[in-house]
Write a protein that holds these residues in place. Structure first.
Motif, mmCIF file in Angstrom:
data_model
loop_
_atom_site.group_PDB
_atom_site.id
_atom_site.type_symbol
_atom_site.label_atom_id
_atom_site.label_comp_id
_atom_site.label_asym_id
_atom_site.label_seq_id
_atom_site.Cartn_x
_atom_site.Cartn_y
_atom_site.Cartn_z
ATOM 1 N N PHE A 116 0.827 -1.199 0.000
ATOM 2 C CA PHE A 116 0.000 0.000 0.000
ATOM 3 C C PHE A 116 0.868 1.259 0.000
ATOM 4 O O PHE A 116 0.595 2.218 -0.732
ATOM 5 C CB PHE A 116 -0.925 -0.002 1.217
ATOM 6 C CG PHE A 116 -2.191 -0.784 1.022
ATOM 7 C CD1 PHE A 116 -3.233 -0.275 0.261
ATOM 8 C CD2 PHE A 116 -2.345 -2.035 1.589
ATOM 9 C CE1 PHE A 116 -4.398 -0.992 0.076
ATOM 10 C CE2 PHE A 116 -3.505 -2.760 1.412
ATOM 11 C CZ PHE A 116 -4.537 -2.244 0.649
ATOM 12 N N MET A 117 1.905 1.257 0.815
ATOM 13 C CA MET A 117 2.785 2.420 0.859
ATOM 14 C C MET A 117 3.570 2.569 -0.437
ATOM 15 O O MET A 117 3.910 3.680 -0.842
ATOM 16 C CB MET A 117 3.739 2.312 2.045
ATOM 17 C CG MET A 117 3.086 2.547 3.388
ATOM 18 S SD MET A 117 2.200 4.126 3.444
ATOM 19 C CE MET A 117 3.509 5.285 3.086
ATOM 20 N N CYS A 152 -8.351 9.484 -4.159
ATOM 21 C CA CYS A 152 -8.507 8.415 -3.158
ATOM 22 C C CYS A 152 -7.372 7.409 -3.251
ATOM 23 O O CYS A 152 -6.940 6.859 -2.227
ATOM 24 C CB CYS A 152 -9.849 7.710 -3.352
ATOM 25 S SG CYS A 152 -11.267 8.665 -2.802
ATOM 26 N N SER A 153 -6.868 7.163 -4.458
ATOM 27 C CA SER A 153 -5.737 6.252 -4.606
ATOM 28 C C SER A 153 -4.464 6.826 -3.994
ATOM 29 O O SER A 153 -3.526 6.072 -3.696
ATOM 30 C CB SER A 153 -5.503 5.942 -6.087
ATOM 31 O OG SER A 153 -5.038 7.092 -6.783
ATOM 32 N N LEU A 154 -4.424 8.144 -3.797
ATOM 33 C CA LEU A 154 -3.271 8.778 -3.158
ATOM 34 C C LEU A 154 -3.451 8.912 -1.657
ATOM 35 O O LEU A 154 -2.520 8.665 -0.886
ATOM 36 C CB LEU A 154 -3.037 10.164 -3.773
ATOM 37 C CG LEU A 154 -2.772 10.242 -5.275
ATOM 38 C CD1 LEU A 154 -2.650 11.696 -5.699
ATOM 39 C CD2 LEU A 154 -1.520 9.479 -5.647
ATOM 40 N N PHE A 158 -1.974 6.679 2.452
ATOM 41 C CA PHE A 158 -1.393 7.535 3.485
ATOM 42 C C PHE A 158 -2.192 7.449 4.785
ATOM 43 O O PHE A 158 -1.622 7.307 5.869
ATOM 44 C CB PHE A 158 -1.352 8.977 2.976
ATOM 45 C CG PHE A 158 -0.863 9.960 3.998
ATOM 46 C CD1 PHE A 158 0.482 10.082 4.279
ATOM 47 C CD2 PHE A 158 -1.763 10.771 4.686
ATOM 48 C CE1 PHE A 158 0.930 10.984 5.219
ATOM 49 C CE2 PHE A 158 -1.322 11.672 5.624
ATOM 50 C CZ PHE A 158 0.028 11.779 5.895
ATOM 51 N N VAL A 159 -3.522 7.534 4.696
ATOM 52 C CA VAL A 159 -4.369 7.424 5.884
ATOM 53 C C VAL A 159 -4.227 6.037 6.509
ATOM 54 O O VAL A 159 -4.172 5.894 7.739
ATOM 55 C CB VAL A 159 -5.830 7.716 5.520
ATOM 56 C CG1 VAL A 159 -6.757 7.422 6.686
ATOM 57 C CG2 VAL A 159 -5.987 9.174 5.083
ATOM 58 N N LEU A 160 -4.146 5.013 5.687
ATOM 59 C CA LEU A 160 -3.989 3.647 6.178
ATOM 60 C C LEU A 160 -2.694 3.504 6.975
ATOM 61 O O LEU A 160 -2.685 2.927 8.068
ATOM 62 C CB LEU A 160 -3.999 2.685 4.997
ATOM 63 C CG LEU A 160 -3.854 1.200 5.300
ATOM 64 C CD1 LEU A 160 -5.056 0.693 6.066
ATOM 65 C CD2 LEU A 160 -3.687 0.417 4.005
ATOM 66 N N TRP A 161 -1.605 4.028 6.443
ATOM 67 C CA TRP A 161 -0.313 3.943 7.137
ATOM 68 C C TRP A 161 -0.323 4.758 8.425
ATOM 69 O O TRP A 161 0.174 4.301 9.469
ATOM 70 C CB TRP A 161 0.785 4.435 6.204
ATOM 71 C CG TRP A 161 2.105 4.604 6.873
ATOM 72 C CD1 TRP A 161 2.987 3.624 7.248
ATOM 73 C CD2 TRP A 161 2.699 5.850 7.266
ATOM 74 N NE1 TRP A 161 4.084 4.182 7.845
ATOM 75 C CE2 TRP A 161 3.934 5.545 7.869
ATOM 76 C CE3 TRP A 161 2.302 7.184 7.159
ATOM 77 C CZ2 TRP A 161 4.781 6.536 8.365
ATOM 78 C CZ3 TRP A 161 3.138 8.163 7.655
ATOM 79 C CH2 TRP A 161 4.362 7.836 8.246
ATOM 80 N N ALA A 204 -5.350 12.789 10.379
ATOM 81 C CA ALA A 204 -5.275 12.091 9.096
ATOM 82 C C ALA A 204 -6.212 12.720 8.074
ATOM 83 O O ALA A 204 -5.852 12.873 6.904
ATOM 84 C CB ALA A 204 -5.610 10.608 9.296
ATOM 85 N N GLY A 205 -7.421 13.104 8.508
ATOM 86 C CA GLY A 205 -8.354 13.728 7.590
ATOM 87 C C GLY A 205 -7.863 15.071 7.075
ATOM 88 O O GLY A 205 -8.008 15.380 5.885
#
Length: 281
Positions: A116-117, A152-154, A158-161, A204-205
């Motif tokens: 993902f990263m 969203c693909s960007l 980042f939010v996940l990490w 994160a948001g």
């Protein structure tokens, strides 16, 4: 030991220089947005305009779509919608994915998170061609939907990490106690984890919003009409082939900075807590 007077003087001097370095360009931008063209083109340029005017701001809010100022107003609305939708999607998917990476134990968990990263770290030039072909095949070019999907693909990796590390720092005993009382894993996430993780979610948001708000390359490639152009592309259009309307660009730049600044000021306390969480265990 109490610091000496010279120490305080040096600290105040450094703070003053830092404030001038940070706020000086912003102040010049404010002055340029209300200055007459003759003041901007003078040699040397006037530091204080003789006849300040708000005509540029009036043009942005009143000019019909089709002119540069009117298109910029439409771009503000497009940027707000695209950034807000991107943040909403990335937060929902990022929270679920981050919680799974933080609490569930499965083979290859670290490798999957690395993948993902890896997608987040890839240069835009390597992704723009397949994304453009996919958008053309789905008839989504020059639409806000295409930009939302691309952003969203960007923002989602980042939010996940970011949230996976934040969730790992939270004590698992809170969820275990909730599950003993009858909560499911999803119920414990919604009722226990998310309220405790509110500072991290807000941080994160906000960072995801800034990423979507400031992105220029994909917006330039995927949009071509005022119905979908965003603020960075609209600002670039103030530069003509043989001329540069710096005053209008300054006014647009100030208006483009208002939403991120207001959001940062409103959520300042939560952002500080979210970024500092986990620093001291």
């Amino acid at each position: 030991m109490k610091p000496s007077r010279s120490y305080y003087m040096a600290m105040y001097a450094c703070g003053t220089l830092l404030a001038l370095a940070v706020l000086g360009p912003f102040a010049l931008l404010v002055l340029a947005s209300v200055a007459q063209p003759a003041d901007l083109l003078g040699r040397p340029p006037a530091l204080w305009p003789d006849r300040p005017t708000l005509d540029r701001y009036v043009a942005i809010f009143t000019e019909a779509t089709g002119g540069v100022a009117g298109d910029f107003r439409a771009a503000l609305v497009n940027s707000l919608l695209v950034a807000a939708c991107s943040v909403a999607v990335s937060l929902v998917t990022g929270v679920l994915g981050a919680y799974a990476f933080a609490r569930l134990r499965f083979r290859g968990r670290g490798f999957v998170l690395f993948l993902f990263m890896l997608t987040y770290m890839m240069p835009p030039l390597a992704l723009v061609v397949p994304l453009y072909l996919a958008g053309a095949a789905l008839d989504l070019l020059d639409t806000r939907t295409a930009l939302t999907v691309v952003y969203c693909s960007l923002t989602t990796p980042f939010v996940l990490w970011l949230l996976s590390g934040y969730f790992r720092a939270l004590p698992a005993e809170l969820e275990e106690a909730a599950r003993i009382d009858g909560c499911t894993r999803v119920g414990a996430l919604v009722r226990i984890v998310l309220p405790v993780a509110r500072p991290g979610l807000i941080s994160a948001g906000l960072l995801a919003f800034l990423m979507a708000w400031d992105e220029f390359f994909y917006a330039l490639v995927f949009t071509s009409s005022p119905a979908s152009k965003t603020v960075p592309v609209a600002l670039a259009e103030f530069t003509g082939r043989y001329s540069l309307d710096f005053g209008q660009m300054a006014a647009g730049g100030l208006l483009a900075a208002v939403p991120p600044v207001l959001i940062a000021l409103f959520f300042q306390k939560h952002i500080t807590r979210g970024l500092a969480a986990g620093a001291v265990k």
